[in-house]
Scaffold this motif. Structure first.
Motif, PDB file in Angstrom:
ATOM      1  N   UNK A 184      45.895  31.951  31.335  1.00 49.86           N
ATOM      2  CA  UNK A 184      46.644  30.835  31.910  1.00 49.86           C
ATOM      3  C   UNK A 184      47.914  31.314  32.601  1.00 49.86           C
ATOM      4  N   UNK A 185      47.764  32.371  33.389  1.00 45.97           N
ATOM      5  CA  UNK A 185      48.874  32.861  34.199  1.00 45.97           C
ATOM      6  C   UNK A 185      49.882  33.719  33.482  1.00 45.97           C
ATOM      7  N   UNK A 186      49.685  33.993  32.198  1.00 47.62           N
ATOM      8  CA  UNK A 186      50.632  34.787  31.416  1.00 47.62           C
ATOM      9  C   UNK A 186      49.995  36.107  31.016  1.00 47.62           C
ATOM     10  N   UNK A 187      50.713  37.196  31.285  1.00 47.92           N
ATOM     11  CA  UNK A 187      50.210  38.536  30.984  1.00 47.92           C
ATOM     12  C   UNK A 187      50.447  38.859  29.513  1.00 47.92           C
ATOM     13  N   UNK A 188      49.411  39.350  28.855  1.00 46.00           N
ATOM     14  CA  UNK A 188      49.520  39.803  27.468  1.00 46.00           C
ATOM     15  C   UNK A 188      49.768  41.312  27.514  1.00 46.00           C
ATOM     16  N   UNK A 189      51.044  41.704  27.486  1.00 43.93           N
ATOM     17  CA  UNK A 189      51.392  43.114  27.624  1.00 43.93           C
ATOM     18  C   UNK A 189      50.914  43.945  26.437  1.00 43.93           C
ATOM     19  N   UNK A 190      50.821  43.324  25.271  1.00 46.79           N
ATOM     20  CA  UNK A 190      50.317  44.041  24.105  1.00 46.79           C
ATOM     21  C   UNK A 190      48.868  44.482  24.322  1.00 46.79           C
ATOM     22  N   UNK A 191      48.022  43.572  24.778  1.00 47.06           N
ATOM     23  CA  UNK A 191      46.628  43.904  25.063  1.00 47.06           C
ATOM     24  C   UNK A 191      46.528  44.895  26.220  1.00 47.06           C
ATOM     25  N   UNK A 192      47.396  44.735  27.205  1.00 47.14           N
ATOM     26  CA  UNK A 192      47.395  45.636  28.356  1.00 47.14           C
ATOM     27  C   UNK A 192      47.702  47.069  27.928  1.00 47.14           C
ATOM     28  N   UNK A 193      48.705  47.241  27.077  1.00 41.93           N
ATOM     29  CA  UNK A 193      49.095  48.583  26.624  1.00 41.93           C
ATOM     30  C   UNK A 193      48.039  49.174  25.694  1.00 41.93           C
ATOM     31  N   UNK A 194      47.402  48.330  24.868  1.00 41.02           N
ATOM     32  CA  UNK A 194      46.343  48.828  23.998  1.00 41.02           C
ATOM     33  C   UNK A 194      45.125  49.290  24.791  1.00 41.02           C
ATOM     34  N   UNK A 195      44.986  48.781  26.013  1.00 41.53           N
ATOM     35  CA  UNK A 195      43.906  49.223  26.890  1.00 41.53           C
ATOM     36  C   UNK A 195      44.257  50.522  27.615  1.00 41.53           C
ATOM     37  N   UNK A 196      45.478  51.003  27.389  1.00 38.77           N
ATOM     38  CA  UNK A 196      45.899  52.236  28.030  1.00 38.77           C
ATOM     39  C   UNK A 196      46.399  52.036  29.454  1.00 38.77           C
ATOM     40  N   UNK A 197      46.759  50.797  29.792  1.00 42.18           N
ATOM     41  CA  UNK A 197      47.236  50.486  31.141  1.00 42.18           C
ATOM     42  C   UNK A 197      48.688  50.018  31.072  1.00 42.18           C
ATOM     43  N   UNK A 198      49.335  50.028  32.230  1.00 44.60           N
ATOM     44  CA  UNK A 198      50.717  49.562  32.289  1.00 44.60           C
ATOM     45  C   UNK A 198      50.855  48.503  33.371  1.00 44.60           C
ATOM     46  N   UNK A 199      52.068  48.021  33.550  1.00 47.28           N
ATOM     47  CA  UNK A 199      52.299  46.942  34.509  1.00 47.28           C
ATOM     48  C   UNK A 199      52.056  47.408  35.935  1.00 47.28           C
ATOM     49  N   UNK A 200      52.369  48.667  36.226  1.00 44.88           N
ATOM     50  CA  UNK A 200      52.147  49.187  37.571  1.00 44.88           C
ATOM     51  C   UNK A 200      50.657  49.170  37.924  1.00 44.88           C
ATOM     52  N   UNK A 201      49.820  49.541  36.961  1.00 46.63           N
ATOM     53  CA  UNK A 201      48.373  49.521  37.190  1.00 46.63           C
ATOM     54  C   UNK A 201      47.901  48.100  37.460  1.00 46.63           C
ATOM     55  N   UNK A 202      48.447  47.133  36.695  1.00 39.13           N
ATOM     56  CA  UNK A 202      48.049  45.743  36.850  1.00 39.13           C
ATOM     57  C   UNK A 202      48.495  45.194  38.204  1.00 39.13           C
ATOM     58  N   UNK A 203      49.701  45.534  38.619  1.00 40.30           N
ATOM     59  CA  UNK A 203      50.181  45.060  39.911  1.00 40.30           C
ATOM     60  C   UNK A 203      49.353  45.635  41.052  1.00 40.30           C
ATOM     61  N   UNK A 204      48.875  46.849  40.884  1.00 39.92           N
ATOM     62  CA  UNK A 204      47.990  47.431  41.888  1.00 39.92           C
ATOM     63  C   UNK A 204      46.677  46.639  41.979  1.00 39.92           C
ATOM     64  N   UNK A 205      46.179  46.195  40.820  1.00 36.12           N
ATOM     65  CA  UNK A 205      44.991  45.359  40.808  1.00 36.12           C
ATOM     66  C   UNK A 205      45.241  44.026  41.505  1.00 36.12           C
ATOM     67  N   UNK A 206      46.454  43.475  41.325  1.00 35.16           N
ATOM     68  CA  UNK A 206      46.794  42.234  41.999  1.00 35.16           C
ATOM     69  C   UNK A 206      46.712  42.399  43.516  1.00 35.16           C
ATOM     70  N   UNK A 207      47.173  43.561  44.005  1.00 32.58           N
ATOM     71  CA  UNK A 207      47.106  43.833  45.444  1.00 32.58           C
ATOM     72  C   UNK A 207      45.663  43.940  45.912  1.00 32.58           C
ATOM     73  N   UNK A 208      44.836  44.577  45.108  1.00 33.79           N
ATOM     74  CA  UNK A 208      43.424  44.753  45.488  1.00 33.79           C
ATOM     75  C   UNK A 208      42.715  43.400  45.556  1.00 33.79           C
ATOM     76  N   UNK A 209      42.954  42.558  44.556  1.00 28.88           N
ATOM     77  CA  UNK A 209      42.297  41.244  44.506  1.00 28.88           C
ATOM     78  C   UNK A 209      43.051  40.191  45.308  1.00 28.88           C
TER      79      UNK A 209
END
Length: 233
Positions: A184-209
């Motif tokens: 619902x539009x809110x990033x779960x940073x805990x789950x993101x970090x447990x996946x071995x990813x960071x905010x920079x990786x996610x923002x890159x995905x935002x650009x791709x999509x």
């Protein structure tokens, strides 16, 4: 606090306060009793549910009755229930009486009539349960067991069961449940970090999509780094 005690009459606000206290008290009581009382309504669970419901209903419908007695009685019942569940886990004899072992209703396509009488169910009930499981013929059933919670477990004959990768000697990838990284539009940073990813990786995905976090209803990420995005519509 006058509404807590028996009165000749209660105002609308006092009735509302009684309802609010009973509601939250029942929530706390259910939480204390645990998920078992919700998911597995067995003999003791059913009895406690009936008694507690009846006790709490009286002060909510009769202004002459105070709430103190109902709340104390309910608390004692909860303590007894928790104590009973603990003893039930430790004492095998008591557990077998309240939660008997399952027994067969159908075996190798044959109905065991004595078991139907023991379970106090009819053939029509068994046929109804077969239809729910999309089993059109009793002969297809290798075993049907009556469970302590009142349900029936069906097991098809081996020759009628679907082929599995193990039957075909195929090697499948290990099971991996995708992580929810945006909800619902809110990033779960805990789950993101447990996946071995960071905010920079996610923002890159935002650009791709070509999306932003606020546009995303749900986004999941699996072990192969495949990200699935579901947008608001």
């Amino acid at each position: 606090m006058d509404f807590f005690y028996g009165q000749e009459t209660l105002t609308s606000i006092q009735w509302i306060l009684r309802a609010i206290i009973s509601f939250f008290f029942l929530l706390i009581a259910t939480k204390m009793m645990g998920a078992r009382s919700i998911s597995q309504l067995r003999l003791i669970d059913f009895a406690i549910a009936l008694i507690i419901g009846n006790i709490l209903a009286h002060p909510l419908s009769d202004e002459r009755l105070g709430m103190k007695g109902s709340l104390i009685t309910t608390t004692v019942l909860i303590v007894l229930y928790i104590l009973f569940v603990f003893i039930n886990l430790k004492w095998n004899t008591l557990r077998k009486w309240f939660e008997p072992s399952p027994y067969p209703l159908i075996k190798n396509g044959e109905i065991i009539y004595a078991s139907l009488a023991k379970a106090r169910i009819t053939i029509d009930h068994v046929l109804s349960e077969l239809r729910k499981e999309k089993i059109e013929d009793i002969q297809m059933v290798a075993l049907a067991q009556w469970e302590p919670d009142g349900t029936i477990s069906f097991f098809l004959s081996p020759q009628l069961q679907a082929l599995t990768p193990a039957d075909m000697q195929l090697v499948k990838k290990p099971f991996a449940f995708p992580r929810t990284i945006i909800r619902e539009g809110k990033i779960d940073f805990n789950e993101l970090h447990q996946s071995g990813k960071d905010q920079a990786w996610l923002e890159n995905k935002f650009l791709i999509f070509n999306v932003e976090a606020r546009d995303i209803l749900l986004a999941t990420l699996d072990d192969s780094d495949e990200m699935k995005i579901y947008l608001y519509h």
